[in-house]
Motif scaffolding. Structure first.
Motif, PDB file in Angstrom:
ATOM      1  N   SER A 195       0.725  -0.623  -0.054  1.00 18.08           N
ATOM      2  CA  SER A 195       0.168  -0.421   0.143  1.00 18.08           C
ATOM      3  C   SER A 195       0.884   1.275   0.440  1.00 18.08           C
ATOM      4  O   SER A 195       1.642   1.047   0.125  1.00 18.08           O
ATOM      5  N   ILE A 196       0.223   2.474  -1.031  1.00 20.84           N
ATOM      6  CA  ILE A 196       1.279   3.612  -0.457  1.00 20.84           C
ATOM      7  C   ILE A 196       1.143   3.962   0.867  1.00 20.84           C
ATOM      8  O   ILE A 196       2.957   4.459   1.210  1.00 20.84           O
ATOM      9  N   PRO A 197       0.700   3.926   1.805  1.00 21.75           N
ATOM     10  CA  PRO A 197       1.365   4.741   3.083  1.00 21.75           C
ATOM     11  C   PRO A 197       2.020   3.656   3.968  1.00 21.75           C
ATOM     12  O   PRO A 197       3.441   3.948   4.653  1.00 21.75           O
ATOM     13  N   ALA A 204       4.686   2.102   1.936  1.00 29.49           N
ATOM     14  CA  ALA A 204       5.846   2.090   1.259  1.00 29.49           C
ATOM     15  C   ALA A 204       6.221   3.370   1.611  1.00 29.49           C
ATOM     16  O   ALA A 204       7.625   4.086   2.085  1.00 29.49           O
ATOM     17  N   LEU A 205       5.796   4.214   2.567  1.00 28.85           N
ATOM     18  CA  LEU A 205       5.678   6.253   2.743  1.00 28.85           C
ATOM     19  C   LEU A 205       6.833   5.088   4.107  1.00 28.85           C
ATOM     20  O   LEU A 205       7.836   6.212   4.357  1.00 28.85           O
ATOM     21  N   PHE A 206       5.878   4.728   5.015  1.00 26.91           N
ATOM     22  CA  PHE A 206       6.636   4.475   6.292  1.00 26.91           C
ATOM     23  C   PHE A 206       7.860   3.681   5.874  1.00 26.91           C
ATOM     24  O   PHE A 206       8.771   4.350   6.662  1.00 26.91           O
ATOM     25  N   MET A 249      10.024   4.305   3.017  1.00 26.44           N
ATOM     26  CA  MET A 249      11.016   4.630   2.900  1.00 26.44           C
ATOM     27  C   MET A 249      11.580   5.159   3.538  1.00 26.44           C
ATOM     28  O   MET A 249      12.289   6.205   3.747  1.00 26.44           O
ATOM     29  N   ASN A 250      10.709   6.566   3.819  1.00 24.62           N
ATOM     30  CA  ASN A 250      10.671   8.111   5.001  1.00 24.62           C
ATOM     31  C   ASN A 250      10.195   7.790   6.911  1.00 24.62           C
ATOM     32  O   ASN A 250      10.786   9.024   6.608  1.00 24.62           O
ATOM     33  N   GLY A 251       9.938   6.555   6.779  1.00 24.32           N
ATOM     34  CA  GLY A 251       9.280   6.744   8.535  1.00 24.32           C
ATOM     35  C   GLY A 251      10.668   6.673   9.695  1.00 24.32           C
ATOM     36  O   GLY A 251      11.297   6.664   9.157  1.00 24.32           O
ATOM     37  N   SER A 258      13.967   3.924   8.504  1.00 25.99           N
ATOM     38  CA  SER A 258      14.420   4.711   7.528  1.00 25.99           C
ATOM     39  C   SER A 258      15.851   5.472   7.788  1.00 25.99           C
ATOM     40  O   SER A 258      16.292   5.130   6.361  1.00 25.99           O
ATOM     41  N   ASN A 270      13.049  -2.089   2.545  1.00 19.88           N
ATOM     42  CA  ASN A 270      12.302  -1.790   0.947  1.00 19.88           C
ATOM     43  C   ASN A 270      11.882  -2.821   0.468  1.00 19.88           C
ATOM     44  O   ASN A 270      11.049  -2.912  -0.163  1.00 19.88           O
ATOM     45  N   ASN A 306       4.726  11.322   6.677  1.00 20.19           N
ATOM     46  CA  ASN A 306       5.761  10.236   6.312  1.00 20.19           C
ATOM     47  C   ASN A 306       6.279  10.688   4.318  1.00 20.19           C
ATOM     48  O   ASN A 306       6.398  10.049   3.583  1.00 20.19           O
ATOM     49  N   GLN A 324       3.121   0.329  -5.918  1.00 17.90           N
ATOM     50  CA  GLN A 324       3.039   1.275  -4.536  1.00 17.90           C
ATOM     51  C   GLN A 324       4.086   2.188  -4.146  1.00 17.90           C
ATOM     52  O   GLN A 324       4.055   3.389  -4.186  1.00 17.90           O
TER      53      GLN A 324
END
Lengths: 617, 436
Positions: A526-528, A530-532, A534-536, A539, A609, B197, B238
């Motif tokens: 899911s996008i969230p 992936a964001l977590f 990659m950037n959370g 990371s 990731n 994020n 994604q």
């Protein structure tokens, strides 16, 4: 003066009543618990051979070529996630891979099955299965249920005993334990009926609640008679804001008597000066009242009406009770109407397989239900559990959906499921032994398919000729992240999840992507998420300089670069780096410490990731 | 790059260049208060012009009323009937048609919307009913159906757009099934809190980020060869969508602080109201489908108090949305759908509750050419049974396909070997809901 004697009066009643009910409950349980007949141990090797043979024959019949066996590393990670709910630590992986003994897999299986983390993992899964339909009550009760279940499973309690405890325990006090299950649904017995049938019997009868099931065999009548077994359950749950559970009660009592008790209490509360609530520590006083505010003063007529309703109920004169209804105060009328509606719908009880039910004096209905659920000749109980265990370990059940035994058209080797169910029942519903057998099969040890064609892949996976890949669930991913960042193995702590876990779960649990037909959350990319990743928080600088933490191990100059890379890979992906990876990455390990830290951060980021890390393969 | 004005900008019709817009955005993002007229301009139209892409591409906004709203206490009131309940009915300008007194904005806008009062289904359990209302098909465990939002994203939306083509606010995610992960929803759990994020860690510069990506590709490539191809692909998609989102100049669309307080107040400051406002912003910025969920309609107890409270949230949000879409000229291309999984019983139970009711229930539609100011279908005097024009959910979905301009008969390969059409072929288009 009046207060004191009134209070004593109430306490006296409470004491005698409670004693009476305690006696009733013990009697009921004694009825249900089977004589301690010696059970034959589960014949693990025979069952493994049986499954291997059945699947091999099926593959031949379908023209399927099974995938290659999985590597040791893949197998260990797979087993760890399935049984323990987390990935293995680097040291474990390295030790396992280096172990030359031919029985290392057997020993690992046995060790994992008695590991406390295994009990906790299964307890968490079952708790969610049992409580998720109860909405807000799940959060209030889950840790009690999980703790009790984890203890029971860790002690090797047979699963039929566990189900009986879950179905018909009663009591009050500090820790509800198994009663947390029924308490979650104490005021929605139809939902409890649906969950009971689904969780323990693999039957989706809840659709028949409103009308005959659209295509399955269940009629509304049958649903109501099944729910009728729960009619003598009376519970209450009070949770002040900010607390977990403060007061709760769960008892067996015939509905008429429960109604009488409530009306009695209501009458006492509103008669006299109206300021007297129920008895202070009366167990029944915990039963739901409309509010804690003092009741408005009522005229004598209404008070008399309550008394009259009580008398008529004792006489069993329902028609006359109906006539009294309009004169009752609102709260009393609600109680009577609810009783009337429920006993009309659920008054008679009947088993789903048509087996006869004869009420027995001294045995509560729930006890009778518990006995029928776990009887060796119950058509569904054993098979439902085996199919659920199979689904957990293999990614899909022999019958799919995993808890839709009667309506499903997606069935593989149903006769095998039947045979396994019989073995499971005969072997005393030993869940550990069942898992131990399933993970020893050839099919469990196969790798993922490498065929190009999607149709061929699906065909292979459906018949367990190749491993079905699944994304890690949020809970598994949270544990894996924490384990990956720590250096040492994180052991299960009894019921209290680490604060880090709680934080992670709060961030990850929303990251589901779809609800499939069976209401199970199907987790996917899911996008969230992936964001977590990659950037959370994980990371960057996440392998903290904790003692023994992942970063510290990587920077340990006493170890060779090869060892350090291997330690990092094994602690995240559960395998050593391949030749190609090692060659490409050798250059990343520079002599200066801060460069090495930077290299670590980048490698760690890529590892977390990667699809491989996030997949249960 | 200068754009020509589309003539829809309020006030001084001056076109803003993209650079000017972005600098204004940046300033607003830094917390400086921009004058309201500026915000009104850049917040909506200007970006919308550019990002809508294909002219007249349709859009969908679903206000999902989760739990089964009582039709008798909302869209099809029967005051005075035995189970009618205490709410009065507000008459509308359309003869014979009224709304519950707690939906006054709906009543006032009756000539701009359409109510369907004769929906019916066989699914009375929440799980199956919700699935039916999202998939348009009777639930079948062996097929992974895509939800309506995912279908619209896939067939009508632009999957390469900066923002995900299907966004969900609040509620549970409804996936894209066999249509694949490109059309999967992006779920924003709380429209009022900052999205997390979205920024790469400050210590990672572009060069280092590129190095990390190379390492990642190495790992994923290896795994793909060992059987992980499908998973690698899904994650890569994604990740790409996440990156695009991170770098998108349309990201301010997700920031409600850029809307003036007066606008935010109009929608209602609860999560649902703010979610509807965000839905408008997303549609303006090229998102094809948005679903905003309002939960709590499953009133087996305390129906009247709870339904009123929910109406108090629904009413202003819907009104603000309808007004804004109208004012910005977006209503003609946007279908607004207000619907739940079933209705509730005409009988009032103990505890002032209503049970599930599937024999007759209602929904409200607006926009996208649906002839407005009409009530389609009717129920008897208790609101229990349909007396005119019964409409099944597959019929509704066939109508959606026509309104939103996609081909519902397109076939896809679901997991079983039989191909499946997007829309249930047994559904018959409801002609009364089509334009012209």
């Amino acid at each position: 003066m009046r207060w004191k004697s009134a209070a004593l009066f109430v306490l006296g009643i409470a004491a005698s009543v409670r004693f009476a009910f305690a006696a009733l409950d013990e009697a009921s349980l004694a009825e249900v618990a089977p004589a301690a007949a010696p059970r034959a141990p589960f014949p693990t090797s025979r069952v493994v051979a049986q499954i291997d043979a059945a699947l091999a024959a099926e593959w031949e019949a379908q023209g399927l070529v099974p995938a290659a066996p999985a590597s040791d590393a893949t197998w260990l990670r797979r087993l760890s996630i399935d049984l323990l709910g987390t990935i293995p630590a680097a040291d474990e992986v390295i030790a396992f891979l280096a172990d030359p003994a031919p029985d290392k897999r057997d020993r690992t299986i046995d060790a994992y099955l008695v590991d406390r983390r295994c009990a906790e993992n299964l307890a968490a899964l079952w708790s969610h299965l049992l409580l998720s339909a109860s909405g807000v009550n799940e959060a209030k009760l889950t840790h009690f249920l999980q703790r009790w279940l984890a203890d029971a499973l860790a002690n090797g309690a047979p699963f039929d005993a566990i189900v009986r405890d879950l179905t018909c325990s009663s009591g009050t006090g500090d820790d509800p334990g198994p009663m947390a299950f029924q308490l979650a649904y104490y005021d929605t017995l139809e939902t409890l009926a649906g969950v009971t049938a689904r969780a323990f019997l693999g039957l989706q009868i809840q659709c028949a609640q409103c009308h005959d099931h659209p295509f399955d065999r269940w009629k509304r009548d049958e649903f109501n008679r099944f729910a009728g077994f729960l009619l003598d359950m009376h519970g209450d749950l009070r949770v002040p804001v900010g607390k977990r559970v403060a007061t709760w009660t769960l008892i067996n009592r015939a509905p008429e008597r429960e109604l009488q008790a409530k009306l009695n209490r209501l009458a006492r509360a509103v008669s006299g000066d109206g300021a007297m609530g129920g008895g202070a520590d009366d167990a029944m006083a915990a039963a739901p009242m409309a509010s804690d505010a003092p009741a408005p003063p009522l005229d004598a007529d209404r008070v008399a009406a309550i008394g009259e309703a009580l008398r008529l109920l004792r006489r069993g004169d329902r028609a006359a009770v109906e006539a009294v209804l309009p004169r009752l105060p609102d709260e009393a009328r609600e109680l009577v109407v609810r009783y009337r509606d429920q006993s009309e719908l659920f008054g008679t009880a009947g088993h789903l397989d048509g087996a006869a039910y004869q009420p027995v004096d001294g045995q509560s209905r729930r006890a009778a239900l518990a006995a029928w659920l776990t009887a060796p000749d119950n058509p569904w109980f054993a098979q439902a559990l085996v199919n659920r265990a199979w689904g957990h370990l293999f990614g899909r059940g022999l019958i799919e959906p995993v808890d839709d035994l009667t309506a499903s058209k997606d069935r593989v080797l149903p006769e095998l499921l039947q045979a396994l169910g019989a073995e499971f029942a005969a072997g005393g519903f030993d869940l550990r032994a069942l898992f131990g057998a399933l993970v020893r099969t050839r099919a469990y040890g196969l790798a993922a398919t490498t065929t190009e064609s999607p149709e061929a892949a699906v065909a292979q996976e459906r018949r367990f000729a190749a491993r079905t890949l699944r994304p890690l669930t949020p809970e598994q991913l949270a544990r894996a992240l924490e384990q990956a960042a720590a250096g040492q193995r994180i052991d299960g702590s009894p019921t209290s999840r680490s604060r880090e876990q709680q934080r992670l779960l709060a961030e990850l649990v929303d990251r589901v992507t779809a609800i499939d037909a069976n209401e199970e959350r199907r987790v996917g990319a899911s996008i969230p998420q992936a964001l977590f990743l990659m950037n959370g928080r994980y990371s960057h600088r996440s392998g903290e300089l904790k003692k023994g933490g992942r970063l510290e191990r990587f920077l340990d100059a006493k170890r060779s670069p090869v060892e350090r890379l291997r330690d990092l890979w094994c602690g995240t992906l559960g395998r050593p780096p391949s030749e190609a990876e090692a060659t490409a990455l050798f250059a990343a390990l520079a002599p200066r410490r801060d460069d090495a830290t930077r290299a670590f951060d980048d490698l760690f980021w890529a590892l977390l990731n990667s699809a491989e890390f996030q997949t249960h393969h | 790059m200068e754009r020509t004005s589309g003539g829809r900008l309020p006030g001084n019709a001056r076109a803003w260049s993209r650079r000017e817009l972005l600098s204004v955005l940046a300033r607003a993002g830094a917390g400086l208060v921009a004058a309201p007229p500026l915000l009104e301009l850049f917040g909506a139209q200007a970006l919308a012009q550019e990002s809508l892409g294909r002219p007249n591409r349709k859009r969908l906004i679903v206000l999902w009323l989760d739990g089964g709203p009582s039709h008798l206490d909302t869209f099809d009131p029967k005051p005075g009937s035995p189970g009618g309940g205490p709410f009065r009915a507000l008459p509308t300008d359309v003869a014979g048609w009224s709304f519950s007194e707690h939906l006054p904005s709906f009543a006032a806008r009756a000539e701009r919307l359409t109510v369907v009062r004769s929906l019916h289904s066989k699914e009375g359990s929440h799980a199956r009913a919700r699935q039916l209302l999202h998939w348009g098909y009777t639930p079948n465990p062996s097929v992974a159906f895509p939800s309506l939002g995912a279908i619209v994203a896939h067939e009508v939306g632009d999957l390469q757009h900066d923002l995900p083509a299907f966004v969900q606010l609040l509620g549970e995610p409804w996936g894209s099934g066999y249509l694949g992960v490109e059309a999967a929803p992006y779920l924003i759990a709380d429209p009022t809190s900052r999205l997390e994020n979205l920024a790469r860690n400050g210590a990672i510069d572009a060069e280092r980020a590129a190095q990390r990506d190379l390492l990642l590709q190495l790992l994923d490539g290896d795994f793909a060869q060992r059987g992980g191809g499908r998973v690698v692909h899904e994650q890569a998609v994604q990740r790409r969508r996440a990156r695009t989102l991170m770098e998108s100049k349309l990201l301010p669309a997700l920031d409600l602080r850029l809307e003036p307080d007066a606008v935010r107040d109009r929608y209602g400051r609860g999560k649902f109201g703010q979610g509807v406002l965000m839905a408008r912003r997303l549609i303006e910025n090229g998102v094809a489908a948005v679903e905003v969920a309002l939960d709590g309609w499953d009133t087996h107890k305390d129906n009247f108090r709870r339904t009123k409270a929910l109406c108090d949230e629904l009413d202003p949000a819907f009104a603000a949305l309808l007004d804004d879409l109208t004012e910005r000229g977006l209503l003609a291309d946007t279908l607004v759908l207000c619907i739940g999984e079933f209705g509730r019983s005409p009988e009032i139970l103990a505890g002032e509750g209503r049970n599930h009711w599937t024999s007759a229930y209602s929904a409200v539609l607006a926009g996208c050419g649906v002839p407005a100011g009409r009530a389609i279908g009717a129920t008897d005097e208790r609101g229990a049974q349909i007396v005119a024009r019964p409409i099944a959910i597959p019929d509704l979905f066939a109508t959606f396909a026509a309104l939103l301009d996609f081909d519902g008969s397109r076939k896809f390969q679901a997991s079983t070997n039989r191909p499946v059409t997007l829309i249930d072929p047994d559904g018959a288009v409801v002609k009364e809901l089509l334009p012209g």
